[in-house]
Design an enzyme around this catalytic site. Structure first.
Site, PDB file in Angstrom:
ATOM      1  N   ASP A  91      -7.851  -3.870  -5.275  1.00 31.59           N
ATOM      2  CA  ASP A  91      -7.878  -5.257  -4.825  1.00 31.59           C
ATOM      3  C   ASP A  91      -9.149  -5.846  -5.429  1.00 31.59           C
ATOM      4  O   ASP A  91     -10.252  -5.564  -4.975  1.00 31.59           O
ATOM      5  CB  ASP A  91      -7.921  -5.287  -3.284  1.00 31.59           C
ATOM      6  CG  ASP A  91      -8.203  -6.674  -2.728  1.00 31.59           C
ATOM      7  OD1 ASP A  91      -8.206  -7.635  -3.510  1.00 31.59           O
ATOM      8  OD2 ASP A  91      -8.407  -6.783  -1.503  1.00 31.59           O
ATOM      9  N   ASP A  97      -3.271 -15.088   3.875  1.00 36.33           N
ATOM     10  CA  ASP A  97      -4.366 -14.395   3.197  1.00 36.33           C
ATOM     11  C   ASP A  97      -5.482 -15.391   2.866  1.00 36.33           C
ATOM     12  O   ASP A  97      -5.340 -16.201   1.952  1.00 36.33           O
ATOM     13  CB  ASP A  97      -3.802 -13.735   1.921  1.00 36.33           C
ATOM     14  CG  ASP A  97      -4.864 -12.976   1.143  1.00 36.33           C
ATOM     15  OD1 ASP A  97      -6.046 -13.018   1.518  1.00 36.33           O
ATOM     16  OD2 ASP A  97      -4.499 -12.325   0.138  1.00 36.33           O
TER      17      ASP A  97
END
Ligand code: AMP
Length: 607
Positions: A8, A193
């Site tokens: 990520d 998110d």
């Protein structure tokens, strides 16, 4: 089986994970932290720092410390986002040779993929240290809303870091994968998110047997925690100006300290109702008096300062639900991802909008990397049942006469897909037509992202509107776009594969791959040396501490004097090896030092 790591690559922090014996796990870095700041710095001595050590020195080396590079990746120099970054960053951003962006650190220009590659390389090293073997493949996540140029730039960053990026997946999709992994559930979920730099919302259907189908996705790549920090900074700067008549923005170091303090205050206010921002000696007055900044920030004020930003995320959620043609009540679970979702106001805004409490079972900082690792493992393991059906985050189309954008593939279309449309010539006797392939939502072509262009030549002469050209867009499973244009009467056909660009040429990338390899080698060598040096110096110090005692005890015997001479010679040799900065030479001396140390201790213990 070959190991694939999931990374990520965040705006603020990055995280790396892997599937081990069927279980996805986050890999901690050497400091034991599960996330690593996505920061890169070059020190005065020319040393490159990445992660926590870069963050720790950011205040004193603000000009040469890069943060939030993800906001710039794959962007054109003349884009409004870059202009904004140029005005607000403490590091220097300049124009690159291909209308791209470069960052200046200690007089050297770096492309944004190179900077991101340094972070990716750090994540690779963390994984390699943990696994004890080299890693060459990765799945890297990007915001769902990234366009093709930004995705390509992320892929290039992987390549520069010595990683083959076997798939780029969307962050919310990765989060849903991690949430649904191994649970055999059937649910419609929303992934909200909100990270340091970007906001994304995705609606997914998780079906039985590991089918993850994205229904709609949207977001804003310039809306994140950094914007909330900026509001706090504005508030502090304004207050200081009113009090002292001095603009703190003029001072890069003060600005960096404000940035740190603002973020810290914001995070603290997720747990407490008020906090004090205290920055002694922030600047000096015209009369050379040191001035301090001290102000109390309440959670309420923070919420007021950032209210419109919270609302913007909710508006995007509303729009996405409409795009997905779903009612709020049809969303069965809301998953929160990204550090900003720790802010209580964000949680209540999400809960109010969706009329349900969000799921608290996933770790907002780790879930995306875990999902990437799950996807990575599935890509190399045929036995794993998992189907990922993603959508195009942006509409694809071409520019038509009058600078209009004509959409061929709408936003949120499941890929792979293809669409065809017929266009006609706009001028009499037009023999060529230029096809500009674009991505975006605006009807005005120039507001969208240009992906590529080609010219269809050799059209037969005819009055305007009488030559029909069939244009076909195709997106394959890897998200690669190709476009075909065909003169329907003559059958004349031309096509291109639209290769998105990060703003770097192949040759530049090749050179950067080599440079990054050299840097890693230098770093590995210097780490090896440092490790050996520390061990040797510790032994030398202990031996030297024992010398006087040992000399007293054994000096009367020849054997003793001999042993002392030998010990001195070993210590000398070890010191010389350290001076030469050669890890192998130092290591050679460690055995002798250990023996001497053991013997000295034995002698002292006997008396
Ligand atoms: P991410 O990009 O997901 O790593 O998110 C990083 C963002 O989350 C940064 O803007 C952080 O300041 C913010 N953040 C992290 N922890 C908290 C917290 N406890 N409260 C509010 N914001 C936070």
């Amino acid at each position: 089986m070959e190991k694939v790591i999931g990374i990520d690559l965040g705006t603020t922090n990055s995280c790396v994970a892997i599937v081990e014996n069927g279980t996805p796990v986050v890999i901690p870095n050497r400091g034991g932290y599960k996330t690593t700041p996505s920061m890169v710095a070059v020190t005065e001595a020319g040393k490159r720092l990445v992660g926590h050590i870069a963050k720790r020195q950011a205040i004193t080396n603000a000009e040469n410390t890069v943060y939030a590079a993800k906001r710039l990746i794959g962007r054109k120099w003349n884009s409004p986002q870059v202009k904004n970054a140029v005005a607000t960053s403490s590091y220097r951003i300049v124009e690159g040779p291909h209308n791209d962006v470069r960052i200046v650190l200690r007089d050297k220009e770096y492309s944004v993929p190179e900077i991101s590659a340094m972070v990716l390389q750090e994540m690779k090293v963390i994984a390699e240290d943990y696994l004890g073997e080299p890693v060459s493949k990765a799945v890297v996540t990007v915001p769902a809303y990234f366009n093709d140029n930004q995705r390509q730039a992320t892929k290039d960053a992987g390549e520069i870091a010595g990683l083959e990026v076997i798939r780029i997946i969307n962050e919310p999709t990765a989060a849903a994968l991690s949430y649904g992994f191994g649970r055999n559930i059937e649910k419609t979920v929303a992934v909200y998110d909100f990270g340091g730099g970007t906001f994304d919302i995705s609606i997914l259907e998780i079906g039985a047997h590991g089918v993850f189908k994205v229904i709609a996705t949207a977001g804003d790549t310039f809306l994140g925690g950094e914007d909330i920090d900026a509001r706090i900074i504005d508030w502090l700067v304004q207050g200081f100006k009113e009090e002292h008549g001095i603009d703190l923005r003029q001072d890069r170091m003060a600005l960096q300290r404000l940035k740190d303090a603002a973020e810290k205050a914001k995070c603290e206010l997720s747990g407490v109702r008020e906090t004090e921002v205290n920055l002694p000696f922030i600047i000096s007055s015209g009369r050379n008096e040191a001035l301090h900044l001290q102000r109390t920030l309440t959670r309420e004020t923070l919420e007021e300062l950032s209210d419109d930003l919270t609302e913007r995320t909710v508006d995007i959620c509303r729009q996405t639900l409409e795009d997905a043609r779903l009612g709020k009540d049809e969303i069965e679970e809301v998953i929160l991802v990204g550090g900003m979702t720790r802010m209580p106001k964000i949680q209540t805004a999400v809960a109010t909008f969706f009329a349900k409490e969000p799921n608290k079972g996933v770790h907002p900082d780790e879930v995306v990397a875990l999902g990437a690792a799950i996807q990575g493992a599935a890509l190399v393991d045929d036995k794993q049942e998992m189907v990922l059906l993603d959508v195009t985050p942006h509409a694809l189309g071409i520019m038509t006469f009058g600078s209009y954008f004509e959409e061929l593939i709408p936003q949120n279309t499941t890929v792979p897909t293809h669409r065809t449309k017929i266009f006609t010539t706009s001028r009499d006797n037009q023999t060529a037509v230029k096809i500009l392939v674009m991505q975006g939502e605006s009807q005005r072509a120039e507001e969208n992202e240009l992906l590529g262009e080609f010219i269809l030549t050799g059209l037969r002469r005819a009055p305007k509107g009488q030559v029909e050209i069939e244009v076909t867009f195709e997106i394959n499973a890897d998200g690669i776009v190709s476009v075909k244009a065909k003169d329907l009467e003559t059958g004349l056909e031309q096509s291109i594969q639209v290769t998105a660009t990060s703003g770097l040429t192949r040759d530049e990338i090749k050179q950067m791959v080599e440079d990054a390899k050299d840097d890693l080698l230098d770093r590995r060598t210097s780490e090896e040396f440092e490790g050996a040096r520390q061990e040797a110096e510790k032994l030398i110090a202990e031996i030297q501490k024992l010398f006087p005692q040992v000399e007293q005890i054994v000096a009367t015997s020849d054997f003793g004097r001999d042993a002392i001479e030998k010990a001195k010679s070993i210590v000398d040799k070890a010191n010389q090896a350290i001076e030469k900065r050669e890890a192998s030479l130092v290591k050679e001396q460690i055995e002798g030092l250990t023996r001497t140390h053991r013997m000295f201790k034995g002698v002292v213990a006997k008396t």
